[in-house]
Design an enzyme around this catalytic site. Structure first.
Site, short mmCIF file in Angstrom:
data_model
loop_
_atom_site.label_atom_id
_atom_site.label_comp_id
_atom_site.label_asym_id
_atom_site.label_seq_id
_atom_site.Cartn_x
_atom_site.Cartn_y
_atom_site.Cartn_z
N LYS A 203 -2.37 -5.56 -9.35
CA LYS A 203 -1.37 -6.42 -8.72
C LYS A 203 -1.31 -7.79 -9.40
O LYS A 203 -2.11 -8.12 -10.26
CB LYS A 203 -1.66 -6.56 -7.22
CG LYS A 203 -1.42 -5.26 -6.45
CD LYS A 203 -1.69 -5.43 -4.97
CE LYS A 203 -1.38 -4.13 -4.22
NZ LYS A 203 -1.70 -4.22 -2.78
N ARG A 239 -8.40 1.17 -2.85
CA ARG A 239 -7.20 1.93 -3.25
C ARG A 239 -6.86 1.53 -4.68
O ARG A 239 -6.55 0.35 -4.94
CB ARG A 239 -6.05 1.60 -2.30
CG ARG A 239 -4.75 2.36 -2.58
CD ARG A 239 -3.69 1.97 -1.54
NE ARG A 239 -2.45 2.70 -1.73
CZ ARG A 239 -1.45 2.30 -2.52
NH1 ARG A 239 -1.56 1.16 -3.18
NH2 ARG A 239 -0.36 3.01 -2.63
#
Length: 270
Positions: A203, A239
């Site tokens: 991210k 995750r």
């Protein structure tokens, strides 16, 4: 000590920020799932809607067409399946096919019926912190209030506490400064006694952390650093895109934590 779970990301979308279009056919999704299993994945999280910045909403029908065929194909594999959705219609369709976990980026606040569906199938749910980014209280205070409120709703619907995961929502409705604060205070989420899922993989937070203009696929080592840090803080699952790297990091961290716990136990009795 329970081992940290590795949730592998399987985006069946044409436009996800990191791997859009790579696994949007059933054949490619199966190959990727089988590869993740060989790399040590515990849970495969199937996503049919991109949530990258500037994403476009799709219809329930389109999401169903993307996700359901993949779930049907992967249900024969020996792995826990999760679906990343905030729509109760999708949740019911996939849980009928054996999906055990619903990963809801809106924590049941977009479509509260999703909590009823998860309870109906005795499944697990991930409640992620989200919002519009406008707040008049500190980010951690808002996060704890929001997640505990939604977790309480989930329990009231009949989902047992050990099946309710909370996710701080790195990359959603937060400034980078707020994300740094959230990461530094992960132990406060762990202290709620709900299992915590950490999802930082590739991210913008990772991009800023390494301070380099690298494509998402070259952010895996820095992602692994957040995996190690999260495990140190007490998260129960991560995750990730790169399953093998993070599984190895997790294995090492779990080993060190287990030996540290044993040393403390010996000290208490000596």
């Amino acid at each position: 000590m329970a081992r940290t779970k590795i949730m592998g990301i399987l985006n069946v979308t044409p436009d996800s920020f990191s791997d859009g279009g790579q696994y949007d056919t059933v054949e490619n999704a199966i190959k990727r799932a089988e590869a993740m299993i060989s790399e040590g994945v515990d849970i495969i999280d199937i996503g049919g809607i991109s949530t990258r910045p500037g994403f476009k909403e799709i219809s329930i029908e389109e999401e169903m067409n993307r996700v359901v065929p993949v779930v049907k194909a992967l249900s024969r594999l020996d792995v826990v399946l999760s679906v990343d959705t905030y729509r109760s219609e999708i949740a019911e369709a996939v849980m009928q096919l054996g999906v055990e976990i619903i990963n809801d980026q809106w924590a049941g606040s977009y479509d509260e019926r999703i909590l009823d569906i998860v309870a109906k199938y005795d499944g697990e749910i991930v409640l992620m912190h989200n919002g519009d980014g406008n707040r008049n209280i500190p980010v951690m205070e808002e996060m704890l209030l929001y997640l505990l409120k939604q977790a309480n709703k989930a329990e009231m619907k009949g989902i047992s506490k050990d099946k309710i995961w909370i996710d701080p929502g790195i990359g959603f409705a937060k400034t980078r400064e707020e994300e740094r604060e959230v990461m530094s205070r992960l132990d406060e989420l762990v202290a709620t006694d709900y299992p915590v899922l950490l999802a930082t993989s590739r991210k913008r937070f990772i991009k800023e952390m390494i301070g380099e203009e690298k494509p998402p696929t070259e952010r895996d080592e820095a992602t692994a650093a957040t995996t190690a840090y999260g495990i140190m803080k007490g998260v129960k699952a991560v995750r990730v895109h790169n399953v093998q790297l993070n599984a190895r990091i997790s294995q090492g961290m779990d080993y060190l934590k287990e030996n540290e716990d044993e040393r403390h136990n010996i000290s208490e009795w000596s």
